[in-house]
Design a protein around this motif. Structure first.
Motif, PDB file in Angstrom:
ATOM      1  N   ALA A   1       0.860  -1.113   0.012  1.00 41.30           N
ATOM      2  CA  ALA A   1      -0.016  -0.115  -0.056  1.00 41.30           C
ATOM      3  C   ALA A   1       0.890   1.191   0.137  1.00 41.30           C
ATOM      4  O   ALA A   1       0.615   2.308  -0.781  1.00 41.30           O
ATOM      5  CB  ALA A   1      -0.781  -0.004   1.111  1.00 41.30           C
ATOM      6  N   ALA A   2       1.989   1.024   0.913  1.00 34.48           N
ATOM      7  CA  ALA A   2       2.905   2.429   0.841  1.00 34.48           C
ATOM      8  C   ALA A   2       3.717   2.383  -0.638  1.00 34.48           C
ATOM      9  O   ALA A   2       3.711   3.556  -0.959  1.00 34.48           O
ATOM     10  CB  ALA A   2       4.057   2.031   2.057  1.00 34.48           C
ATOM     11  N   PHE A   3       4.137   1.587  -1.257  1.00 38.05           N
ATOM     12  CA  PHE A   3       4.744   1.550  -2.457  1.00 38.05           C
ATOM     13  C   PHE A   3       3.852   2.050  -3.523  1.00 38.05           C
ATOM     14  O   PHE A   3       4.063   2.946  -4.425  1.00 38.05           O
ATOM     15  CB  PHE A   3       5.257   0.058  -3.102  1.00 38.05           C
ATOM     16  N   PHE A   4       2.422   1.442  -3.517  1.00 36.00           N
ATOM     17  CA  PHE A   4       1.543   2.012  -4.266  1.00 36.00           C
ATOM     18  C   PHE A   4       1.166   3.550  -4.138  1.00 36.00           C
ATOM     19  O   PHE A   4       1.185   4.610  -5.065  1.00 36.00           O
ATOM     20  CB  PHE A   4       0.144   1.417  -4.323  1.00 36.00           C
TER      21      PHE A   4
ATOM     22  N   THR B   1      -2.640   8.190 -11.471  1.00 40.86           N
ATOM     23  CA  THR B   1      -3.813   8.164 -10.572  1.00 40.86           C
ATOM     24  C   THR B   1      -3.808   6.908  -9.853  1.00 40.86           C
ATOM     25  O   THR B   1      -3.371   5.846 -10.427  1.00 40.86           O
ATOM     26  CB  THR B   1      -5.232   8.641 -11.447  1.00 40.86           C
ATOM     27  N   TRP B   2      -4.707   6.976  -8.899  1.00 43.23           N
ATOM     28  CA  TRP B   2      -5.107   5.690  -8.195  1.00 43.23           C
ATOM     29  C   TRP B   2      -5.699   4.593  -9.100  1.00 43.23           C
ATOM     30  O   TRP B   2      -5.628   3.540  -9.041  1.00 43.23           O
ATOM     31  CB  TRP B   2      -5.747   5.952  -6.944  1.00 43.23           C
ATOM     32  N   GLN B   3      -6.707   5.223  -9.732  1.00 45.96           N
ATOM     33  CA  GLN B   3      -7.237   4.504 -11.030  1.00 45.96           C
ATOM     34  C   GLN B   3      -6.319   3.585 -11.850  1.00 45.96           C
ATOM     35  O   GLN B   3      -6.460   2.289 -12.206  1.00 45.96           O
ATOM     36  CB  GLN B   3      -8.328   4.988 -11.679  1.00 45.96           C
ATOM     37  N   GLN B   4      -5.340   4.462 -12.168  1.00 50.84           N
ATOM     38  CA  GLN B   4      -4.370   3.718 -13.178  1.00 50.84           C
ATOM     39  C   GLN B   4      -3.373   2.770 -12.630  1.00 50.84           C
ATOM     40  O   GLN B   4      -3.255   1.628 -13.249  1.00 50.84           O
ATOM     41  CB  GLN B   4      -3.404   4.722 -13.896  1.00 50.84           C
ATOM     42  N   GLY B   5      -3.418   2.951 -11.354  1.00 52.32           N
ATOM     43  CA  GLY B   5      -2.339   1.862 -10.408  1.00 52.32           C
ATOM     44  C   GLY B   5      -3.018   0.712 -10.203  1.00 52.32           C
ATOM     45  O   GLY B   5      -2.703  -0.261 -10.285  1.00 52.32           O
ATOM     46  N   LEU B   6      -4.517   0.821  -9.838  1.00 47.08           N
ATOM     47  CA  LEU B   6      -5.194  -0.226  -9.467  1.00 47.08           C
ATOM     48  C   LEU B   6      -5.284  -0.933 -11.031  1.00 47.08           C
ATOM     49  O   LEU B   6      -5.601  -2.373 -11.041  1.00 47.08           O
ATOM     50  CB  LEU B   6      -6.537  -0.207  -8.873  1.00 47.08           C
TER      51      LEU B   6
ATOM     52  N   ILE C   1      -2.263  -3.244 -11.547  1.00 45.91           N
ATOM     53  CA  ILE C   1      -2.349  -4.244 -10.419  1.00 45.91           C
ATOM     54  C   ILE C   1      -3.466  -5.485 -10.708  1.00 45.91           C
ATOM     55  O   ILE C   1      -2.959  -6.614 -10.896  1.00 45.91           O
ATOM     56  CB  ILE C   1      -2.817  -3.711  -8.958  1.00 45.91           C
ATOM     57  N   PHE C   2      -4.399  -4.953 -11.461  1.00 43.57           N
ATOM     58  CA  PHE C   2      -5.380  -5.861 -11.803  1.00 43.57           C
ATOM     59  C   PHE C   2      -5.059  -6.677 -13.129  1.00 43.57           C
ATOM     60  O   PHE C   2      -5.054  -7.892 -13.155  1.00 43.57           O
ATOM     61  CB  PHE C   2      -6.641  -5.329 -12.289  1.00 43.57           C
TER      62      PHE C   2
ATOM     63  N   PHE D   1      -0.487 -13.362 -13.740  1.00 41.02           N
ATOM     64  CA  PHE D   1      -0.217 -14.115 -12.665  1.00 41.02           C
ATOM     65  C   PHE D   1      -1.025 -15.191 -12.672  1.00 41.02           C
ATOM     66  O   PHE D   1      -0.516 -16.611 -12.638  1.00 41.02           O
ATOM     67  CB  PHE D   1      -0.006 -13.384 -11.142  1.00 41.02           C
ATOM     68  N   ILE D   2      -2.348 -15.289 -12.803  1.00 41.54           N
ATOM     69  CA  ILE D   2      -3.379 -16.152 -12.815  1.00 41.54           C
ATOM     70  C   ILE D   2      -2.888 -17.233 -14.122  1.00 41.54           C
ATOM     71  O   ILE D   2      -2.691 -18.483 -14.088  1.00 41.54           O
ATOM     72  CB  ILE D   2      -4.536 -15.884 -12.649  1.00 41.54           C
TER      73      ILE D   2
END
Length: 173
Positions: free
Chosen positions: A112-115, A126-131, A134-135, A141-142
């Motif tokens: 969370a801190a890295f993000f 933006t946090w939306q781009q970051g998420l 991650i998605f 990974f799956i």
């Protein structure tokens, strides 16, 4: 609870979780669970308060401008708290009931801190781009896991590297 039902439930717990085989009992496991919960409960409050600086708040402010916002006065940060609680509960229950392993799972404070501080505040995403990133990485990974590529990568690593990675993670934690 009736005595017969109580005895049946206790026998189920002993057999399902193999308590006798692991030289433990219900009281010990409950105390261990409570200790683990108290140890990791700080994450439930810290993670939303880190993510608010990424702009995940009702005002959309990033950085120091989000300092005065909290779980108590911002519904988005309160939602982050709720999501952290739910994710922790679901992950831990899956590990306990499905995998039958005594591991508590919760979102990682370091990630969370890295993000927040690197991806959103330093790199300017933006946090939306970051998420979204991650998605996508989760989907990759799956895919790597389902196609057994991950296992082949692990098999290619020399044994001393595997041991060093394990030791390094242990020291980092």
């Amino acid at each position: 609870m009736e005595t017969a039902k109580k005895a049946k439930f206790i026998n189920y717990l002993y057999s399902h979780f193999k308590l006798k085989e692991n030289n433990t009992n219900i009281k010990t496991e409950i105390l261990a669970g409570l200790t683990t919960y108290i140890t990791m409960a700080y994450a439930l409050l810290v993670i939303p308060n880190i993510l608010k600086f990424a702009g995940i708040n009702s005002s959309g402010v990033v950085g120091d401008a989000a300092e005065q916002l909290s779980i108590l006065n911002d519904p988005v940060i309160a939602s982050l708290f709720t999501a952290t609680c739910i994710a922790s509960a679901i992950g831990t229950l899956i590990m306990a009931l499905y995998a039958n392993l005594p591991f508590a799972l919760a979102p990682a404070i370091g990630l969370a801190a890295f993000f927040t501080y690197n991806v959103c505040m330093t790199m300017g995403y933006t946090w939306q781009q970051g998420l979204a990133a991650i998605f996508i990485s989760g989907l990759l990974f799956i895919a790597i896991t389902l196609t057994s590529i991950r296992q082949k990568i692990i098999e290619c690593l020399p044994e001393n590297i595997k041991i060093a990675i394990t030791g390094g993670i242990g020291l980092f934690v």
